[in-house]
Design an enzyme around this catalytic site. Structure first.
Site, mmCIF file in Angstrom:
data_model
loop_
_atom_site.group_PDB
_atom_site.id
_atom_site.type_symbol
_atom_site.label_atom_id
_atom_site.label_comp_id
_atom_site.label_asym_id
_atom_site.label_seq_id
_atom_site.Cartn_x
_atom_site.Cartn_y
_atom_site.Cartn_z
ATOM 1 N N ASP A 44 -30.012 14.513 -1.871
ATOM 2 C CA ASP A 44 -29.498 13.422 -2.706
ATOM 3 C C ASP A 44 -29.936 12.053 -2.209
ATOM 4 O O ASP A 44 -29.124 11.139 -2.051
ATOM 5 C CB ASP A 44 -27.969 13.474 -2.784
ATOM 6 C CG ASP A 44 -27.433 14.830 -3.182
ATOM 7 O OD1 ASP A 44 -28.102 15.505 -3.989
ATOM 8 O OD2 ASP A 44 -26.367 15.245 -2.675
ATOM 9 N N GLU B 254 -26.096 14.495 -14.026
ATOM 10 C CA GLU B 254 -25.512 13.820 -12.864
ATOM 11 C C GLU B 254 -26.575 12.946 -12.203
ATOM 12 O O GLU B 254 -27.659 12.747 -12.748
ATOM 13 C CB GLU B 254 -24.963 14.850 -11.863
ATOM 14 C CG GLU B 254 -25.977 15.878 -11.412
ATOM 15 C CD GLU B 254 -25.352 17.052 -10.687
ATOM 16 O OE1 GLU B 254 -24.118 17.166 -10.677
ATOM 17 O OE2 GLU B 254 -26.117 17.856 -10.121
#
Length: 506
Positions: free
Chosen positions: A15, A169
């Site tokens: 991420d 997302e």
């Protein structure tokens, strides 16, 4: 032509988010249940990164309780620089939710958390020309917030949820020219992972999707890099654009296994007809114009500094009294806070495995205590080489099963414990009891993990199939962490070596 090797930040560093300040780049990654949280890296060329700290580095900012499950905790931070100040926004899943910290300096200290009253994960930050601060969250929704107080001033407004795949997302908002671009991940963070993008004249929308969505996905390919997604864009001083993203490098036979977790990769971006274009993410790419190598980290940590290096992490927390660099100068001493690695609450200090082939060794003085070296995914999946009561043991915990695979008597005093991890198609003979060997079998997994007792005449104790310490078996969002532990009394470690295999330049 100069090239660089992917990943640019190896091991469990998923991420990624990146920002540029002048000629300096700063990146952060998810840390989940590990403390300190949100590792922070610096680079001058997007290729060579050095960890300079952790954003959440004190219990007053964040720590996990024993009830925090593996792969809970801190998800998907975003780092941005605005008006002379760095901001990091992230989510404490199962805890306080979304919050923001800030600092005048990337090295910190970072502020106490400011709660953001928005549901959803993977929060993002962007500022408009009038100074308005916008926060996007999974779903995807945007809201105007006050970053000083955390108050939601407008919204959240549903804007765009990707192309229809699952789990939209990782939203990131960018102002490029007259357009606002909203880039998201969708398809889940496994093999279906992808990146899509839309644009609008205002953060509020309406958004039009790029005609070539998804702009990046390796799904249904035989490329060695898989699960590409959760990306962030950054422009270089020379006007070129680049993307940091997460991906995996699976190994072994079908269905393949990845053991290092989701890593950080770099790939070039071109703008064509007002949209970013991204080619497949390769193991090697032509390098950016800037080339600023950094010194590789030393193989050995002698524990002769005032504090632990920033790459050392512990599950959930690292309470005072459980560790010390002063009690025995030049040694790391660990004091047991739990009697097993099979439950939360134990004393463990480790680092991420960042290379498929590597060797780890420690010099340990157990005294009357018990401890050793563990290769860890979570409490239910770890391999350990342990010394206590004059015996070195190799232990395996796989799901509900815990087994001792080897024992070897040693004299009292210091010993060297070694773990060798290498890619292999055949699992070498395993010592299942002192002086006895089992037949070699085809491993089928991504690697072999071999445990040895070091010294002038090394003794190989056991070789284990690495697939049982993989995401495909253990599940979750993290990768292997290799570290020192104590489960009884106080155990002292003179040094810790981590050495990649020769020729691995990642």
């Amino acid at each position: 032509m100069r090239t660089y090797a992917n990943p640019v930040i190896g091991g469990f560093h998923p991420d990624p988010s990146v920002c540029r300040v002048g000629e300096d780049y700063y990146a952060v990654c998810s840390s989940f249940e590990y403390f300190p949280g949100v590792p922070l890296f610096h680079s001058r060329d997007l290729v060579h990164w050095r960890q300079i700290g952790n954003v959440l580095d004190r219990p007053g900012q964040w720590y996990a309780t024993d009830g925090t499950p593996a792969s809970g905790g801190i998800y998907a931070p975003t780092i941005r620089y605005h008006d002379g100040r760095f901001h990091v926004i992230t989510t404490d899943v199962g805890g306080r939710g979304n919050f923001l910290v800030s600092s005048d300096r990337p090295h910190g200290p970072w502020s106490d958390p400011v709660p953001i009253a928005l549901e959803g994960i993977d929060p993002d930050l962007a500022w408009d020309d009038d100074g308005s601060c916008w926060c996007a969250v999974s779903g995807v929704r945007v809201a105007r917030i006050d970053p000083e107080t955390g108050a939601v001033l407008e919204g959240p407004i549903p804007v765009w949820s990707g192309t229809g795949m699952q789990h939209p997302e990782a939203p990131h908002l960018y102002r490029v020219g007259e357009w606002w671009y909203l880039m998201v991940a969708e398809g889940g963070t496994a093999h279906g992972h992808s990146v899509s993008i839309a644009r609008a004249r205002s953060p509020r929308g309406p958004y039009e999707a790029a005609p070539a969505n998804p702009i990046l996905s390796h799904r249904s390919t035989d490329l060695p890099i898989q699960s590409t997604g959760h990306a962030d864009l950054v422009s270089a001083p020379d006007g070129t654009w680049w993307m940091l993203l997460l991906a995996t490098r699976p190994r072994g036979y079908f269905p393949e296994f990845h053991v290092l977790g989701r890593e950080t990769f770099l790939t070039p971006v071109e703008w064509v007809d007002g949209w970013p274009r991204v080619g497949p993410v390769r193991e090697r790419h032509p390098a950016p114009a800037a080339w600023r190598p950094v010194e590789p980290p030393p193989v050995r940590d002698d524990f002769d500094t005032a504090d632990l290096a920033p790459h050392w992490i512990s599950p959930r927390r690292r309470p005072d009294g459980s560790w010390s660099l002063k009690e025995r100068p030049g040694w790391l001493t660990l004091t047991a806070t739990g009697d097993t690695l099979d439950r939360p609450g134990h004393t463990f200090v480790g680092r991420r495995q960042q290379h498929h082939d590597c060797r780890v060794a420690v010099r340990v003085d157990p005294g009357p205590g018990r401890g050793g070296l563990s290769v860890r995914m979570d409490e239910a999946h770890h391999y350990d080489i342990e010394i206590g009561s004059g015996t070195v043991s190799v232990l395996a915990r796989i799901g509900p099963v815990r087994q001792c695979l080897a024992r070897h008597r040693v004299a009292s005093g210091e010993v060297t414990l070694t773990v060798d991890i290498c890619t292999a198609d055949v699992l070498p003979p395993t010592v299942i009891a002192e002086g006895q060997e089992g037949a070699g079998v085809r491993a089928g997994g991504p690697d072999t993990i071999t445990f040895s007792l070091g010294g002038s005449a090394p003794v190989r104790l056991a070789g284990l199939d690495g697939r049982y310490l993989s995401t495909q078996v253990a599940t979750g969002f993290t990768g292997r962490v290799i570290g020192m532990y104590a489960t009884e009394g106080t155990v002292a470690f003179d040094w810790f070596d981590y050495e990649p295999a020769e020729g691995d330049d990642r």
